[in-house]
Design a protein around this motif. Structure first.
Motif, PDB file in Angstrom:
ATOM      1  N   ASN A 197     138.079  58.187  -5.240  1.00 28.03           N
ATOM      2  CA  ASN A 197     136.740  57.753  -5.639  1.00 28.03           C
ATOM      3  C   ASN A 197     136.628  56.252  -5.507  1.00 28.03           C
ATOM      4  OD1 ASN A 197     135.514  60.152  -6.463  1.00 28.03           O
ATOM      5  ND2 ASN A 197     136.330  60.017  -8.542  1.00 28.03           N
ATOM      6  N   LYS A 227     128.836  58.707  -1.753  1.00 27.82           N
ATOM      7  CA  LYS A 227     129.707  59.235  -2.822  1.00 27.82           C
ATOM      8  C   LYS A 227     129.780  58.240  -3.981  1.00 27.82           C
ATOM      9  CE  LYS A 227     132.477  61.893  -5.012  1.00 27.82           C
ATOM     10  NZ  LYS A 227     133.907  61.798  -4.998  1.00 27.82           N
ATOM     11  N   ASN A 255     129.122  58.889  -7.968  1.00 33.47           N
ATOM     12  CA  ASN A 255     130.077  58.523  -9.016  1.00 33.47           C
ATOM     13  C   ASN A 255     129.471  57.516 -10.006  1.00 33.47           C
ATOM     14  OD1 ASN A 255     132.667  58.946  -6.655  1.00 33.47           O
ATOM     15  ND2 ASN A 255     132.469  60.135  -8.511  1.00 33.47           N
ATOM     16  N   ASN A 306     129.873  59.444 -13.405  1.00 32.34           N
ATOM     17  CA  ASN A 306     131.148  59.197 -14.085  1.00 32.34           C
ATOM     18  C   ASN A 306     131.045  58.388 -15.383  1.00 32.34           C
ATOM     19  OD1 ASN A 306     131.752  60.426 -11.640  1.00 32.34           O
ATOM     20  ND2 ASN A 306     133.758  59.472 -11.510  1.00 32.34           N
ATOM     21  N   ASN A 339     129.706  67.343 -16.582  1.00 37.00           N
ATOM     22  CA  ASN A 339     128.736  66.891 -15.568  1.00 37.00           C
ATOM     23  C   ASN A 339     127.398  67.595 -15.770  1.00 37.00           C
ATOM     24  OD1 ASN A 339     130.869  65.476 -14.588  1.00 37.00           O
ATOM     25  ND2 ASN A 339     131.121  66.652 -12.702  1.00 37.00           N
ATOM     26  N   ASN A 388     132.539  70.882 -14.983  1.00 39.38           N
ATOM     27  CA  ASN A 388     133.610  69.905 -14.785  1.00 39.38           C
ATOM     28  C   ASN A 388     133.478  68.720 -15.736  1.00 39.38           C
ATOM     29  OD1 ASN A 388     135.938  69.274 -13.297  1.00 39.38           O
ATOM     30  ND2 ASN A 388     134.837  67.775 -12.079  1.00 39.38           N
ATOM     31  N   SER A 447     134.194  64.943 -15.465  1.00 38.95           N
ATOM     32  CA  SER A 447     134.435  64.030 -14.346  1.00 38.95           C
ATOM     33  C   SER A 447     135.790  63.349 -14.508  1.00 38.95           C
ATOM     34  CB  SER A 447     133.333  62.971 -14.272  1.00 38.95           C
ATOM     35  OG  SER A 447     133.524  62.020 -15.295  1.00 38.95           O
ATOM     36  N   SER A 448     136.267  62.779 -13.409  1.00 34.88           N
ATOM     37  CA  SER A 448     137.571  62.122 -13.451  1.00 34.88           C
ATOM     38  C   SER A 448     137.575  60.975 -14.467  1.00 34.88           C
ATOM     39  CB  SER A 448     137.938  61.602 -12.063  1.00 34.88           C
ATOM     40  OG  SER A 448     136.879  60.829 -11.545  1.00 34.88           O
TER      41      SER A 448
HETATM   42  O1  PAF Z   1     134.976  61.803 -10.072  1.00 34.12           O
HETATM   43  C1  PAF Z   1     134.690  63.008 -10.134  1.00 34.12           C
HETATM   44  O2  PAF Z   1     134.906  63.711 -11.125  1.00 34.12           O
HETATM   45  C2  PAF Z   1     134.075  63.665  -8.896  1.00 34.12           C
HETATM   46  O3  PAF Z   1     134.015  62.711  -7.876  1.00 34.12           O
HETATM   47  C3  PAF Z   1     132.707  64.310  -9.082  1.00 34.12           C
HETATM   48  C4  PAF Z   1     132.172  64.719  -7.736  1.00 34.12           C
HETATM   49  C5  PAF Z   1     131.744  63.384  -9.798  1.00 34.12           C
HETATM   50  C6  PAF Z   1     132.804  65.634  -9.807  1.00 34.12           C
HETATM   51  O4  PAF Z   1     133.208  65.555 -11.116  1.00 34.12           O
END
Ligand code: PAF
Length: 296
Positions: free
Chosen positions: A94, A175, A179, A183, A193, A242, A244-245
């Motif tokens: 990222n 991208k 983010n 994020n 998310n 999810n 996010s990271s």
């Molecule tokens: O950083 C992340 O988690 C991912 O790039 C994304 C696409 C935002 C999904 O969680």
């Protein structure tokens, strides 16, 4: 093909399993001596990967660097002595701001960048969950790398779609925008998310998208505020369950990639004389959270 994946976090582990399942030999470079990975909710056997073998690194047909942006330089220094001059090296992380260093260090090898919007989460140290179908875009960073378009087909066969991009810089900006939108907010509020789709966050997302679109336009990328917002909402929906990271990094009190995500946007904005108050607030909020770890 013989792959080495450096870094077995959520994204590296997902690709390790997918490439192995597609019939490739996969070797990992990680902190652990031997790595077993399994896909959550899929009735497949856990896969044992060999790790940290200098000979396997040297004999690799392709090396994928899936570490966090702030570890890219140290990782390249670490693998350089074992790098065969013909082996393509792919950065996959990222954020932006690492390519100048990578181009300087890996000047004789094909160098590429791949960016993915697949959602992936480590449920435990060995269990990977593919939390959202996205896409991967790949392109060359140097002349040799630009000749490696066949790799997009190889990756697509393992986890589709992977598209070859003649202008990977543009894909990286797209991208980065996603983010910047997802994020920091998901990390500060410790939400999934999908929670960002709630009306409560809409005004803030609109303000963020406006600033991001301005900066992207100044960088030569034609995009509207609505498109920035809609692309982020689409990914938030596709990866709704999810974390996010950055959410995970803050949760586990680890360093996040904020300097290479919102920090990069704010830095580029300043160079163009564009004000980014909403993004700057989020940048400082994440930096403050990171700094607070030292005081606990
Ligand atoms: O950083 C992340 O988690 C991912 O790039 C994304 C696409 C935002 C999904 O969680």
């Amino acid at each position: 093909m013989r792959f080495t994946l450096v870094g077995a976090g959520a994204v590296g582990s997902l690709w390790a399993l997918k490439l192995q399942q597609a019939g490739h030999q996969v070797h990992l470079v990680t902190r652990h001596e031997e790595v077993t990975l399994e896909r959550s909710f899929e009735k497949t056997q856990p896969v044992k990967f060999s790790a940290n073998q200098p000979d396997l690194l040297k004999d690799s047909d392709c090396i994928v660097i899936c570490v966090k942006a702030f570890n890219v330089e140290a990782t390249i220094q670490h693998i350089l002595p074992h790098l065969h001059p013909d082996t393509p090296v792919i950065l996959m992380h990222n954020g932006m701001g690492t390519t100048d260093t990578a181009l300087r260090l890996v000047s004789n090898n094909p160098l590429l960048f791949a960016t993915t919007s697949h959602g992936s989460l480590m449920l435990t140290a060995t269990e990977v969950k593919h939390t959202g179908i996205g896409e991967t875009r790949m392109g060359g960073l140097n002349t040799l790398g630009m000749r490696c378009d066949f790799l997009a087909d190889v990756f697509s066969h393992a986890l589709a779609p992977c598209c070859w991009d003649e202008s990977i810089e543009q894909a990286l900006w797209h991208k980065l925008a996603i983010n910047c939108m997802i994020n920091p907010l998901s990390a500060i509020h410790q939400i999934t998310n999908g929670d960002l789709l709630l009306p409560h966050y809409r005004d803030q997302l609109i303000s963020l998208s406006e600033e991001i679109a301005f900066v992207m336009n100044a960088e030569g990328i034609a995009i509207s505020r609505e498109e920035v917002l809609n692309r982020a909402l689409y990914v938030a929906q596709a990866t709704a369950s999810n974390y996010s990271s950055m959410n995970r990094d803050i949760f586990h009190q680890r360093r996040s990639e904020i300097d290479f995500i919102t920090g990069y946007l704010v830095e580029r904005a300043a160079l163009h004389g564009i004000a980014t108050p909403e993004n700057t607030v989020l940048y400082h909020a994440i930096k403050n959270l990171e700094q607070s770890y030292d005081h606990t």
